[in-house]
Design a protein around this motif. Structure first.
Motif, short mmCIF file in Angstrom:
data_model
loop_
_atom_site.label_atom_id
_atom_site.label_comp_id
_atom_site.label_asym_id
_atom_site.label_seq_id
_atom_site.Cartn_x
_atom_site.Cartn_y
_atom_site.Cartn_z
N ASN A 141 0.85 -1.19 0.00
CA ASN A 141 0.00 0.00 0.00
C ASN A 141 0.88 1.24 0.00
N PRO A 142 0.52 2.26 -0.78
CA PRO A 142 1.35 3.49 -0.79
C PRO A 142 1.53 4.10 0.59
N LEU A 143 0.62 3.81 1.52
CA LEU A 143 0.72 4.36 2.87
C LEU A 143 1.55 3.48 3.80
N ASP A 144 1.98 2.30 3.31
CA ASP A 144 2.78 1.41 4.15
C ASP A 144 4.12 2.06 4.49
N ASN A 145 4.57 1.79 5.70
CA ASN A 145 5.89 2.24 6.13
C ASN A 145 6.89 1.14 5.84
N LEU A 146 7.72 1.30 4.83
CA LEU A 146 8.66 0.25 4.43
C LEU A 146 9.69 -0.03 5.52
N ASP A 147 9.92 0.94 6.43
CA ASP A 147 10.88 0.72 7.51
C ASP A 147 10.39 -0.34 8.48
N ALA A 148 9.08 -0.62 8.45
CA ALA A 148 8.53 -1.62 9.36
C ALA A 148 8.75 -3.04 8.88
N PHE A 149 9.24 -3.20 7.64
CA PHE A 149 9.45 -4.53 7.08
C PHE A 149 10.94 -4.85 7.03
N ASN A 150 11.23 -6.13 7.11
CA ASN A 150 12.63 -6.58 7.08
C ASN A 150 13.09 -6.71 5.64
N LEU A 151 13.36 -5.58 4.99
CA LEU A 151 13.72 -5.55 3.59
C LEU A 151 15.21 -5.30 3.40
N ARG A 152 15.80 -5.97 2.41
CA ARG A 152 17.16 -5.65 2.02
C ARG A 152 17.16 -4.25 1.41
N GLU A 153 18.28 -3.55 1.56
CA GLU A 153 18.36 -2.18 1.05
C GLU A 153 18.16 -2.14 -0.47
N HIS A 154 18.70 -3.15 -1.16
CA HIS A 154 18.54 -3.19 -2.62
C HIS A 154 17.07 -3.35 -2.99
N ALA A 155 16.37 -4.23 -2.31
CA ALA A 155 14.93 -4.40 -2.58
C ALA A 155 14.15 -3.15 -2.22
N ARG A 156 14.54 -2.50 -1.14
CA ARG A 156 13.85 -1.27 -0.74
C ARG A 156 13.97 -0.19 -1.81
N ARG A 157 15.16 -0.07 -2.39
CA ARG A 157 15.36 0.93 -3.44
C ARG A 157 14.54 0.60 -4.68
N LEU A 158 14.47 -0.69 -5.03
CA LEU A 158 13.66 -1.08 -6.19
C LEU A 158 12.19 -0.79 -5.95
N ILE A 159 11.69 -1.09 -4.76
CA ILE A 159 10.28 -0.83 -4.44
C ILE A 159 10.01 0.67 -4.43
N THR A 160 10.91 1.43 -3.83
CA THR A 160 10.74 2.89 -3.79
C THR A 160 10.72 3.48 -5.19
N THR A 161 11.57 2.95 -6.07
CA THR A 161 11.59 3.43 -7.46
C THR A 161 10.25 3.13 -8.14
N CYS A 162 9.70 1.94 -7.91
CA CYS A 162 8.40 1.59 -8.48
C CYS A 162 7.32 2.53 -7.97
N MET A 163 7.32 2.81 -6.67
CA MET A 163 6.29 3.67 -6.09
C MET A 163 6.39 5.09 -6.64
N HIS A 164 7.61 5.57 -6.85
CA HIS A 164 7.79 6.92 -7.39
C HIS A 164 7.36 6.99 -8.85
N LEU A 165 7.85 6.05 -9.67
CA LEU A 165 7.50 6.09 -11.08
C LEU A 165 6.01 5.83 -11.29
N GLY A 166 5.39 5.10 -10.36
CA GLY A 166 3.96 4.81 -10.48
C GLY A 166 3.08 6.03 -10.33
N THR A 167 3.63 7.10 -9.78
CA THR A 167 2.84 8.34 -9.62
C THR A 167 2.86 9.21 -10.87
N LEU A 168 3.67 8.87 -11.86
CA LEU A 168 3.81 9.69 -13.06
C LEU A 168 2.75 9.30 -14.09
N THR A 169 2.09 10.29 -14.64
CA THR A 169 1.02 10.05 -15.60
C THR A 169 1.52 9.34 -16.85
N GLU A 170 2.73 9.69 -17.30
CA GLU A 170 3.26 9.10 -18.54
C GLU A 170 3.49 7.58 -18.41
#
Length: 446
Positions: free
Chosen positions: A322-351
């Motif tokens: 969920n876009p409102l989820d706090n990723l810091d609450a999950f046991n994520l590898r830093e590499h996976a966190r960056r990939l997820i964050t990139t998806c969430m950011h690009l997902g907000t773009l209309t193009e």
């Protein structure tokens, strides 16, 4: 747990657990099934969950993900194994003559988005990861070299040598466009086969059918690549032989051509230019034989194994984010966190809205089906499940659990409602003990 053990209906509860084969998150249904005589309207038989433990019937969840339910994923894996193997050796409605048809096992990989830690072997000896005598220093001050001989469980595997230099945007966009790349690869494959056979494309189906089954696998760096079985059949599918000119060498040429020429364009966004993506330079093409290193059993087992996996090896979640989820609450590898964050950011773009990157952030942008096949490759998962259900039904009649009725003279009325899923902690322990399954919980469930 003690209360369950001392319950008078414990035996019936244990029987339900056995029937779900130790499913970790069984579905709870509440309802009844009535059998009426069509001619007289007389009630012949009734099953109701009122007499069941907790008033519910427990059914397996039937998920394919081993990270969620190993028991149900094992059933899915076994079904996929038989589906793939039937297309290689016959059976399940496929003639045994299919073994004479040209068949290849191919692997389509992703391009590089930056150097990552990797385990390399040569002649069964582990090699240094990225040894460089005169290694360059990146703009962020990191030396682009690694002399470590990584172990198979090294947590650094798949991590970029420099996270700031790694192309996270390119990685998630490639994943999003991978299904389109596969479709264009399959189309180009057919076009080139028609050209090699001296045919126009619309005539190809009258001479040749391209049958395939594929599975997607995540690499540790977080990008997908595809393993596929590709077979050449006659115009009627596996029941007819392909034309004499359609050989394994011709199929190899067509695969090499299609993998080299197809591409997919990511649209421009936020002032960034459009990007063109192609398959990686590593292309593995091997014939499948009944004897040798790459047998039909090895291929079927390999594909079936990855059909039950997702992106767990990268360290991401196995559920939607969920876009409102706090990723810091999950046991994520830093590499996976960056990939997820990139998806969430690009997902907000209309193009890039059509790529649905935010919705598929937990899959690092990939939104295609993990395991697919062409229509004429072999049997279907639905047919395998129907045969299993018919066998269970007949067994229940033989053992007296269901009455024997003439289906043409009986009216069956069912009423069901969803009543929840899963086990309590105590029931989980008992279910694991009963079925002999290991009680495992993913880090994200803790």
């Amino acid at each position: 747990m003690i209360a369950r053990l001392n319950s008078p209906d414990y035996d019936r509860w244990a029987a339900q657990i056995h029937r779900t084969s130790g499913c970790r998150q069984p579905i709870h249904l509440r309802g009844k099934v009535d059998h009426f005589d069509r001619a007289t309207g007389r009630l012949l038989h009734r099953y109701t969950t009122r007499t069941e433990p907790d008033g519910v019937l427990r059914l397996p969840c039937k998920t394919r993900r081993a990270s969620r339910c190993p028991a149900c994923a094992e059933v899915y894996r076994a079904d996929t194994y038989h589906l793939i193997r039937a297309g290689l050796t016959g059976g399940k409605g496929v003639p045994e003559t299919v073994t004479t048809h040209p068949t290849l096992f191919i692997t389509l990989t992703a391009p590089s988005f930056g150097p990552v830690h990797a385990r390399r072997e040569q002649r069964s000896k582990v090699q240094p990861c990225h040894p460089r005598r005169d290694a360059a220093t990146c703009p962020h001050g990191r030396v682009m070299s690694c002399t470590t001989k990584h172990s198979p469980d090294d947590p650094r595997l798949g991590e970029p040598l420099c996270p700031h230099c790694y192309d996270y945007t390119g990685s998630v966009l490639f994943n999003a466009l991978a299904p389109l790349l596969w479709k264009r690869f399959a189309d180009s494959l057919r076009r080139h086969l028609a050209k090699l056979g001296g045919l126009v494309l619309k005539e190809l189906r009258h001479h040749l059918t391209v049958s395939f089954a594929k599975v997607a696998e995540y690499q540790r760096r977080g990008v997908v690549h595809f393993h596929a079985v590709i077979r050449l059949d006659g115009p009627g599918g596996p029941t007819a032989p392909p034309p004499t000119w359609a050989t394994a060498d011709i199929l190899t040429q067509a695969v090499e051509h299609a993998a080299r020429v197809v591409s997919a364009l990511a649209p421009a966004y936020d002032g960034q230019p459009a990007r063109l993506f192609k398959w990686g330079t590593q292309l593995d093409i091997r014939p499948i034989t009944l004897t040798g290193d790459l047998t039909e059993q090895a291929v079927a087992g390999y594909i079936a194994k990855y059909a039950t996996k997702a992106a767990e090896c990268v360290g991401t979640l196995d559920r939607r984010i969920n876009p409102l989820d706090n990723l810091d609450a999950f046991n994520l590898r830093e590499h996976a966190r960056r990939l997820i964050t990139t998806c969430m950011h690009l997902g907000t773009l209309t193009e890039l809205a059509e790529l649905r990157l935010a919705e598929w952030a937990h899959m690092l942008g990939f939104r295609g089906h993990f395991s697919t096949r062409s229509r004429r490759y072999s049997t279907t998962l639905g047919a395998l499940r129907a045969a299993r259900e018919q066998h269970i039904h007949e067994h229940q009649i033989i053992t007296g659990r269901l009455p024997l009725f003439d289906e043409d003279t009986v009216l069956v009325i069912s009423e069901w409602e969803y009543a929840g899923k899963g086990h309590s902690v105590g029931d989980q322990l008992l279910a694991a003990a009963i079925t002999g399954a290991r009680l495992e919980r993913s880090p994200h469930e803790l």
